[in-house]
Design a protein around this motif. Structure first.
Motif, PDB file in Angstrom:
ATOM      1  N   THR A 150      -6.631  -1.245  -5.349  1.00 18.99           N
ATOM      2  CA  THR A 150      -6.520  -0.355  -4.183  1.00 18.99           C
ATOM      3  C   THR A 150      -6.671   1.099  -4.614  1.00 18.99           C
ATOM      4  O   THR A 150      -7.440   1.862  -4.003  1.00 18.99           O
ATOM      5  CB  THR A 150      -5.162  -0.560  -3.491  1.00 18.99           C
ATOM      6  OG1 THR A 150      -5.010  -1.933  -3.128  1.00 18.99           O
ATOM      7  CG2 THR A 150      -5.064   0.297  -2.241  1.00 18.99           C
ATOM      8  N   ALA A 151      -5.947   1.470  -5.667  1.00 18.71           N
ATOM      9  CA  ALA A 151      -6.066   2.840  -6.179  1.00 18.71           C
ATOM     10  C   ALA A 151      -7.472   3.106  -6.684  1.00 18.71           C
ATOM     11  O   ALA A 151      -8.035   4.199  -6.482  1.00 18.71           O
ATOM     12  CB  ALA A 151      -5.045   3.064  -7.295  1.00 18.71           C
ATOM     13  N   GLY A 152      -8.066   2.094  -7.331  1.00 22.30           N
ATOM     14  CA  GLY A 152      -9.429   2.257  -7.850  1.00 22.30           C
ATOM     15  C   GLY A 152     -10.434   2.503  -6.747  1.00 22.30           C
ATOM     16  O   GLY A 152     -11.342   3.336  -6.889  1.00 22.30           O
ATOM     17  N   MET A 153     -10.285   1.787  -5.630  1.00 20.94           N
ATOM     18  CA  MET A 153     -11.221   1.971  -4.519  1.00 20.94           C
ATOM     19  C   MET A 153     -11.060   3.348  -3.887  1.00 20.94           C
ATOM     20  O   MET A 153     -12.046   3.994  -3.499  1.00 20.94           O
ATOM     21  CB  MET A 153     -11.018   0.873  -3.470  1.00 20.94           C
ATOM     22  CG  MET A 153     -11.374  -0.515  -3.962  1.00 20.94           C
ATOM     23  SD  MET A 153     -11.509  -1.751  -2.656  1.00 20.94           S
ATOM     24  CE  MET A 153     -13.130  -1.375  -1.991  1.00 20.94           C
ATOM     25  N   ILE A 154      -9.815   3.816  -3.768  1.00 17.40           N
ATOM     26  CA  ILE A 154      -9.592   5.157  -3.211  1.00 17.40           C
ATOM     27  C   ILE A 154     -10.188   6.221  -4.124  1.00 17.40           C
ATOM     28  O   ILE A 154     -10.889   7.143  -3.671  1.00 17.40           O
ATOM     29  CB  ILE A 154      -8.072   5.402  -3.000  1.00 17.40           C
ATOM     30  CG1 ILE A 154      -7.540   4.455  -1.912  1.00 17.40           C
ATOM     31  CG2 ILE A 154      -7.802   6.848  -2.640  1.00 17.40           C
ATOM     32  CD1 ILE A 154      -6.036   4.470  -1.777  1.00 17.40           C
ATOM     33  N   LEU A 178      -7.020  -6.801  -1.907  1.00 16.04           N
ATOM     34  CA  LEU A 178      -7.039  -5.342  -1.783  1.00 16.04           C
ATOM     35  C   LEU A 178      -5.646  -4.732  -1.778  1.00 16.04           C
ATOM     36  O   LEU A 178      -5.329  -3.871  -2.587  1.00 16.04           O
ATOM     37  CB  LEU A 178      -7.809  -4.950  -0.516  1.00 16.04           C
ATOM     38  CG  LEU A 178      -7.943  -3.436  -0.265  1.00 16.04           C
ATOM     39  CD1 LEU A 178      -8.634  -2.763  -1.433  1.00 16.04           C
ATOM     40  CD2 LEU A 178      -8.706  -3.187   1.036  1.00 16.04           C
ATOM     41  N   PHE A 179      -4.793  -5.170  -0.856  1.00 14.40           N
ATOM     42  CA  PHE A 179      -3.494  -4.516  -0.708  1.00 14.40           C
ATOM     43  C   PHE A 179      -2.401  -5.160  -1.570  1.00 14.40           C
ATOM     44  O   PHE A 179      -1.290  -4.651  -1.643  1.00 14.40           O
ATOM     45  CB  PHE A 179      -3.074  -4.518   0.766  1.00 14.40           C
ATOM     46  CG  PHE A 179      -4.023  -3.747   1.642  1.00 14.40           C
ATOM     47  CD1 PHE A 179      -4.111  -2.367   1.542  1.00 14.40           C
ATOM     48  CD2 PHE A 179      -4.850  -4.398   2.541  1.00 14.40           C
ATOM     49  CE1 PHE A 179      -4.995  -1.643   2.331  1.00 14.40           C
ATOM     50  CE2 PHE A 179      -5.737  -3.696   3.335  1.00 14.40           C
ATOM     51  CZ  PHE A 179      -5.815  -2.302   3.228  1.00 14.40           C
ATOM     52  N   LEU A 180      -2.722  -6.278  -2.213  1.00 16.09           N
ATOM     53  CA  LEU A 180      -1.752  -6.918  -3.100  1.00 16.09           C
ATOM     54  C   LEU A 180      -1.974  -6.518  -4.553  1.00 16.09           C
ATOM     55  O   LEU A 180      -1.173  -6.856  -5.421  1.00 16.09           O
ATOM     56  CB  LEU A 180      -1.845  -8.445  -2.964  1.00 16.09           C
ATOM     57  CG  LEU A 180      -1.526  -9.016  -1.579  1.00 16.09           C
ATOM     58  CD1 LEU A 180      -1.719 -10.521  -1.576  1.00 16.09           C
ATOM     59  CD2 LEU A 180      -0.100  -8.658  -1.166  1.00 16.09           C
ATOM     60  N   ASP A 181      -3.051  -5.817  -4.818  1.00 16.36           N
ATOM     61  CA  ASP A 181      -3.396  -5.377  -6.176  1.00 16.36           C
ATOM     62  C   ASP A 181      -3.489  -3.853  -6.163  1.00 16.36           C
ATOM     63  O   ASP A 181      -4.518  -3.284  -5.793  1.00 16.36           O
ATOM     64  CB  ASP A 181      -4.724  -6.013  -6.596  1.00 16.36           C
ATOM     65  CG  ASP A 181      -5.029  -5.816  -8.079  1.00 16.36           C
ATOM     66  OD1 ASP A 181      -4.518  -4.842  -8.666  1.00 16.36           O
ATOM     67  OD2 ASP A 181      -5.796  -6.625  -8.643  1.00 16.36           O
ATOM     68  N   TRP A 182      -2.398  -3.194  -6.560  1.00 21.98           N
ATOM     69  CA  TRP A 182      -2.360  -1.737  -6.433  1.00 21.98           C
ATOM     70  C   TRP A 182      -3.411  -1.058  -7.316  1.00 21.98           C
ATOM     71  O   TRP A 182      -3.924   0.022  -6.969  1.00 21.98           O
ATOM     72  CB  TRP A 182      -0.967  -1.208  -6.784  1.00 21.98           C
ATOM     73  CG  TRP A 182      -0.616  -1.308  -8.251  1.00 21.98           C
ATOM     74  CD1 TRP A 182       0.031  -2.331  -8.866  1.00 21.98           C
ATOM     75  CD2 TRP A 182      -0.907  -0.341  -9.252  1.00 21.98           C
ATOM     76  NE1 TRP A 182       0.163  -2.077 -10.197  1.00 21.98           N
ATOM     77  CE2 TRP A 182      -0.387  -0.858 -10.485  1.00 21.98           C
ATOM     78  CE3 TRP A 182      -1.530   0.900  -9.266  1.00 21.98           C
ATOM     79  CZ2 TRP A 182      -0.504  -0.157 -11.677  1.00 21.98           C
ATOM     80  CZ3 TRP A 182      -1.635   1.597 -10.462  1.00 21.98           C
ATOM     81  CH2 TRP A 182      -1.122   1.064 -11.649  1.00 21.98           C
TER      82      TRP A 182
END
Length: 863
Positions: free
Chosen positions: A448-452, A441-445
């Motif tokens: 992470t951006a996609g989930m937000i 999650l936090f190592l793949d921006w």
């Protein structure tokens, strides 16, 4: 007077800023007062002091604007979130339903995004990828069948570079498969014969060695780290040798990293393409087919080459190439959009990216529908809250933002739950697709951006309609009653849509499952039980060697029987070629398949004879001049009495007398119709050995077979497979489709039932007084349950009407790819209706019983 006025005018830019900050009619007097003070200050204390004072007023205005606007907005946002959290906690039951549904939908979308991103990442690491193209062509075979292949002439690469200025480099690849050996170790593997320029086109850097130097040497080789470890362990492989097929020795002069996961080509060994002269006979060398890659100049258009390459080939190589149609394709399109014969590297189908993304969005949409339904239904209960807010001055815009805040907050809660769900689902998805997808999650921006973004979009989509509807309620109406129920039609329509989709998936699951069972259990016309196939990769394997091997192996009591042939039934239809009847008085050509077998092949597989006899090795004529046909071949030829008739095919110089006719069998897959087939005895083209064995002896037999093989033919490696497993593997796409529909049906039904459970709970809550009155007046428990369930069951039945025609159309199109199908059975729809009605009843039965058994005194006292 004019000079005084212009001299004491505030700076234009400063005045413009002040006007923008204090816009509106009320600010005109304020700006005018500042102007008068500015003039007085300028006259009394000077223009510089007046300007400094004026800019100070602007800074004060900005500070006030920040406090009143931004800080006010922050306080308002904080208030929105506090109220939203309070409402979510107040309605824990409905919040749980919404969060659960959205978390499942978001998880499905993120996994689909991971899959799609991985699919489109294949070969995207090559620096020159956008400018590398592969040449391909299609042509018509002797039977009229169209063949599409990746192979071209050996000299085409150099000719295209020479004649097209936009083609600045090229590389040729020839792929072979054989036994690699070093000392006592032997493994089957692929070997790539390539030009040195291959490493200039593609980004495959070496750890040791220079590819230009190595590929210019006659017997240099580059191997991967994994192949080096397989043969040499931790030792340095540089300078050591590997032998191909016990004949061709290569010196290892370079090491490269293993092919990356997103490489289409999975390589282990590269050798110079010039070495092909030692592998291929001289008379066939110039006509050898290779895969040709071209590097186009930066910014050069490929359209000119694509449109003129056909004419160029005809001019260069003659009219005989006119029947071939040449084209080029960028390497980035090969993985998902190339379905040619003799492909080098792995391939996929872009349809799966469409299927997974569509299913994920549908599942998220179903979850969003739950949110919309429950929010609009509960909005009626919150109508008094809305009325009070409007009375004390709340505007529609503020109410909309309040409800959107609640939906977005719910969506973000769902995102946190989906993280855990993804970790649970992803290993299963990887095993199902053969991928190695990872979720960090936090190592793949990007993720992470996609989930937000997904949380924001799903929250806004889910909440926008309820927010607009609820904020529209009139204060007078909401304070007098529980609000309007005019959105009932919309909620019912959305429930129908949810269950229509669920029904669609269930029907598709049943039909695909029926087809898969049909494929597994279809009588193929030959025996497949307890059959093990060993593949032979040796052009020198002949009848004499086969008999020697058979005599040795048949001493093992676990081996029941043994045969050989060019291929195996159920896996290969044979060579297609035009046959004609000798002395028939016409020159008609009949397209049929030719399959070379040994004399015991048909008996081994228990193929039944309709008439005539099998091959008899005691008769010299049967070795070359006898043919056996299947029923389809006899029918195609139009022969009433085929035994004794003679046929021939000039293409392979096949000619002989028909001595027998066998029943039709599915020599190929069930995707294709049974082909007219001709069987000829020959052990000059053996590529597979078939063993019939005693059940339970598989592992011991494999060990025994390899030991005997190594004794008789050292240096050769055998690959084996079980016949039933290999035949079933032909339908892996069907099995994959079955799993997709199973999973989609499960999720869609689960989410739809969550929504139905929430709506039935709300329905019971809103009818609590009505139920109490009915019980006081003597209504039975069964009548109240009927009242509570009737509306929902009707909605599910309506969903059937919409789902079944769509499912029938989709699955009819899907079944077209098979020559033999289980069909679409009427009982499939009946069973689906029964299942969904049962699920719907079980979903709402709890609330119905709870309401029916409640004390009417409590119901009538309820506020």
């Amino acid at each position: 007077m004019k000079n005084i006025k212009s001299e004491y005018t505030p700076p234009k830019f400063a005045a413009w800023i002040l006007e923008k900050i204090n816009g509106g009619a009320r600010s005109l007097s304020f700006i005018g007062d500042l102007y008068e003070i500015f003039r007085e200050t300028a006259i009394e204390s000077g223009l510089l002091k007046a300007r400094l004072w004026y800019w100070k007023q602007i800074l004060n205005s900005l500070n006030s604007l920040f406090k009143n606007t931004f800080m006010g907005s922050f306080i308002m946002l904080k208030n929105y979130l506090k109220i939203a959290l309070r409402n979510l906690l107040k309605g824990k039951f409905y919040s749980t339903i919404n969060i659960t549904g959205l978390s499942i939908g978001i998880s499905a979308c993120i996994i689909a995004i991971l899959f799609i991103r991985d699919e489109f990442s294949i070969d995207d690491f090559h620096v020159n990828g956008s400018n590398i193209y592969r040449v391909s062509n299609e042509f018509s075979g002797p039977t009229g069948k169209i063949y599409r292949t990746t192979r071209t002439r050996l000299n085409m690469a150099d000719d295209l570079v020479e004649n097209y200025p936009e083609v600045i480099n090229s590389a040729r690849v020839f792929e072979d498969y054989g036994v690699l050996s070093s000392d006592e170790k032997r493994f089957n593997d692929y070997i790539f014969f390539v030009d040195a320029s291959f490493f200039e086109l593609f980004t495959f850097p070496l750890i040791q060695g220079d590819p230009g130097t190595i590929m210019s040497e006659p017997n240099g080789a580059i191997i991967s780290e994994s192949l080096s470890e397989k043969f040499f362990g931790d030792k340095d492989p540089i300078g050591k040798t590997l032998t191909l097929e016990m004949k061709h020795t290569f010196v290892i002069k370079g090491i490269m990293k293993d092919s990356p996961p997103n490489s289409r080509i999975d390589y282990n060994m590269f050798v110079p393409i010039s070495y092909l002269r030692n592998v291929i006979p001289e008379e066939r060398y110039e006509s050898t087919d290779v895969v040709t890659y071209l590097l186009l100049a930066e910014f050069a258009s490929h359209e000119n080459l694509k449109s003129t390459i056909q004419d160029f080939v005809i001019r260069k190589y003659g009219e005989k190439f006119a029947r071939r149609k040449y084209t080029i394709q960028n390497i980035k399109d090969l993985y998902l959009n190339s379905y040619l014969d003799r492909e080098i590297g792995k391939s996929s189908d872009i349809k799966y990216t469409y299927i997974y993304s569509t299913l994920a969005l549908i599942i998220l949409l179903i979850a969003s529908i739950n949110f919309i339904n429950l929010s609009t239904a509960r909005g009626i209960k919150r109508s008094q809250e809305i009325g009070l807010r409007k009375v004390v001055g709340a505007r529609k815009k503020q109410l909309v933002w309040q409800f959107l805040g609640e939906s977005v907050l719910t969506s973000f809660f769902a995102v946190f739950i989906s993280v855990a769900l993804i970790h649970q689902f992803l290993p299963w998805f990887n095993s199902y697709t053969g991928k190695e997808l990872s979720f960090r999650l936090f190592l793949d921006w990007q993720i992470t951006a996609g989930m937000i973004i997904l949380a924001l979009i799903s929250g806004l989509v889910s909440g926008i309609y309820p927010a607009l509807i609820v904020s529209r309620y009139s204060p007078v109406t909401t304070l007098k009653s529980q609000g309007s129920n005019k959105n009932r039609f919309l909620r019912r329509s959305l429930v129908v849509f949810q269950f229509s989709v669920s029904l669609l998936f269930i029907v598709c699951t049943f039909i695909v499952s029926d087809q898969m069972n049909y494929l597994r259990n279809k009588d193929l016309g030959f025996d497949t039980d307890n059959k093990m196939i060993f593949e032979v990769y040796d052009s020198t394997f002949n009848e004499k060697r086969f008999q020697l091997l058979k005599n040795e192996l048949m001493q093992n009591p676990d081996i029941v029987d043994m045969t050989s042939g060019f291929s195996t039934p159920g896996l290969y239809n044979g060579y297609e070629m035009p046959f004609e009847i000798i002395d028939s008085g016409n020159n008609n050509k009949y397209n049929m398949s030719l399959l070379w077998i040994d004399s015991e092949f048909l008996d081994f597989y228990q193929v039944k004879f309709v008439e005539g006899r099998n091959f008899n090795m005691k008769l010299a004529v049967d070795r070359k001049g006898a043919l056996i046909l299947n029923e389809s071949a006899v029918k195609l030829l139009g022969l009433e009495n085929p035994i004794g008739k003679r046929i021939k095919a000039d293409y392979e110089k096949v000619e002989g007398e028909i001595i027998g006719v066998v029943q039709d069998g599915h020599l190929g897959s069930l995707y294709d119709k049974i082909k007219p087939t001709v069987f000829q005895y020959s052990l000059d083209m053996v590529s597979s050995l078939s063993l019939s064995y005693m059940p339970g002896s598989e592992q011991e037999l494999i060990t025994y077979m390899n030991e005997k093989w190594n004794e008789l033919y050292p240096g050769m490696v055998l690959n084996h497979f079980f016949m039933n497993e290999r035949i079933e593997r032909q339908y892996s796409d069907v099995e994959k489709t079955e799993k997709v529909y199973n999973f989609a049906a499960l999720l869609s039904v689960l989410i739809a039932c969550l929504g139905l459970f929430g709506l039935s709970s709300y329905n019971a809550e809103s009818k609590i007084k009505e139920i109490g009155i009915r019980k006081v007046l003597g209504s039975s428990v069964s009548s109240i349950i009927k009242l509570m369930t009737k509306d929902f069951i009707i909605l599910v039945l309506i969903a059937n009407i919409f789902a079944y025609p769509t499912a029938y159309y989709i699955m009819s199109k899907w079944l077209v790819q098979f020559a033999y199908t289980a069909g679409i059975k009427p009982q499939t729809f009946f069973i689906t209706s029964l299942i969904t009605l049962s699920i719907a009843l079980l979903t709402i039965i709890y609330q119905s019983f709870r309401s029916a058994l409640a004390n009417p005194v409590d119901s009538l006292r309820y506020e």
